[in-house]
Design an enzyme around this catalytic site. Structure first.
Site, PDB file in Angstrom:
ATOM      1  CG  HIS A 132      -2.065  -1.148   1.120  1.00 20.55           C
ATOM      2  ND1 HIS A 132      -3.242  -0.897   1.963  1.00 20.55           N
ATOM      3  CD2 HIS A 132      -2.226  -2.033   0.290  1.00 20.55           C
ATOM      4  CE1 HIS A 132      -3.994  -1.761   1.467  1.00 20.55           C
ATOM      5  NE2 HIS A 132      -3.557  -2.450   0.567  1.00 20.55           N
ATOM      6  CD  GLU A 149      -8.117  -1.340  -0.427  1.00 18.52           C
ATOM      7  OE1 GLU A 149      -7.884  -0.654   0.414  1.00 18.52           O
ATOM      8  OE2 GLU A 149      -8.060  -2.721  -0.082  1.00 18.52           O
TER       9      GLU A 149
END
Length: 327
Positions: A37, A106
């Site tokens: 991430h 995401e």
């Protein structure tokens, strides 16, 4: 079954993650997965080092455990040709212990490059092209590719494992199953849904492909004190109950703070086993093997207490889970 440990880059710094990885191997975990991430979900988590640098270091302090990204989005922050190069290098550094886990991403992480966030159907189309590109490069092709979403001009991997790198793809429904079962080696999914596993297996059989591994992940918050565990799980992991549809689209930590404002500590404790009771953790993992999963990685919530979990709880937990799981 194989049981793994999660290197949660959103809650620990890079040196600590490498140290935890070495400890987890010593404690007997079969594999280790790393999130990939650019942002944590909540400000309280406080970290987000570059997963691929961490994994490169982890490959040098471990000898036995498999390593895996859980999961990398190869469509926006990273071009798929660059992901192929990363995966090939990790395959060599780990002496063949690396699996490339891929997903459609995401908004929280991909928005940093300043591009619009596509709708889910377009994201799946991008991921499909990306998997084809990555697979071709890992297979040793000199690749020129002109697709709907990506272009590749005379690309080649100069250093790659002779046996290639296996690819796992995260899916969440029937449409993505039919799309990715023929392209991937393994399935990644977060919910213990037997129907999804059956659909995946059927789709692979229709394409004359061998059965794959089914890889899942379970959050836990072990602590010698249950109240402390519940408080930590609420502070760090209350976002996890929002579901993939919400998690994929929120663009900032502020969005996750707002979306979880009404989540209570008891709500989190109802879904994340908290405290010293190892049997509660085994009960949380059980639905995964009942649904047909072959691999499950635990996420120990929070950086605080990570050493204590590995030193005190990891070995007896693995013993209990392996005794309960089917052979």
């Amino acid at each position: 079954m194989r049981f793994g440990y999660t290197l949660m880059t959103e809650q620990s710094g890079p040196k600590d993650l490498v140290r935890y990885a070495a400890q987890a191997e010593r404690r007997g975990f079969d594999f280790e997965v790393s999130s990939d991430h650019d942002f944590p979900w909540l400000d309280a988590m406080g970290h987000s080092p570059y997963a691929w640098s961490v994994l490169g270091a982890v490959a040098q302090v471990t000898e036995r455990v498999e390593l895996m990204t859980y999961v990398t989005c190869p469509t926006m922050r990273y071009h798929p040709a660059v992901v192929a190069q990363k995966a090939a290098t990790m395959g060599l550094l780990s002496d063949g212990r690396f699996i490339l886990g891929l997903g459609s991403g995401e908004n929280l992480n991909e928005h940093v490059v300043g591009e619009r966030w596509p709708a889910v159907g377009e994201r799946h189309g991008m991921l499909e092209e990306a998997v084809v590109i990555i697979r071709d490069l890992l297979d040793g092709e000199d690749l020129t590719f002109d697709g709907q979403h990506f272009r590749v001009d005379s690309a080649r991997l100069w250093d790659r494992p002779e046996d290639g790198v296996e690819i796992a793809v995260a899916v969440s429904g029937a449409q993505s199953v039919s799309r990715f079962a023929p392209l991937a080696d393994h399935l990644v999914t977060t919910e213990p849904e037997a129907a999804l596993v059956e659909q995946w297996s059927a789709a692979r059989a229709e394409n004359a492909l061998v059965p794959s591994r089914v890889i899942g992940q379970v959050p836990i918050c072990w602590d010698r004190d249950e109240a402390s565990a519940v408080a930590r799980a609420h502070e760090m992991f209350r976002w996890s109950g929002l579901g993939w549809g919400v998690n994929a689209d929120l663009p900032t930590t502020r969005g996750f703070e707002a979306a979880t404002a009404a989540v209570r500590p008891e709500d989190v404790a109802a879904s994340v086993p908290c405290g010293p009771d190892l049997d509660k953790i085994v009960a949380a993992v059980q639905p995964y093997w009942e649904a047909g999963f072959t691999d499950v990685a635990v996420v120990q919530v929070g950086d605080e207490g990570q050493d204590d979990f590995l030193d005190r709880a990891a070995e007896p937990l693995l013993e209990k889970i392996r005794a309960a799981a089917p052979s």
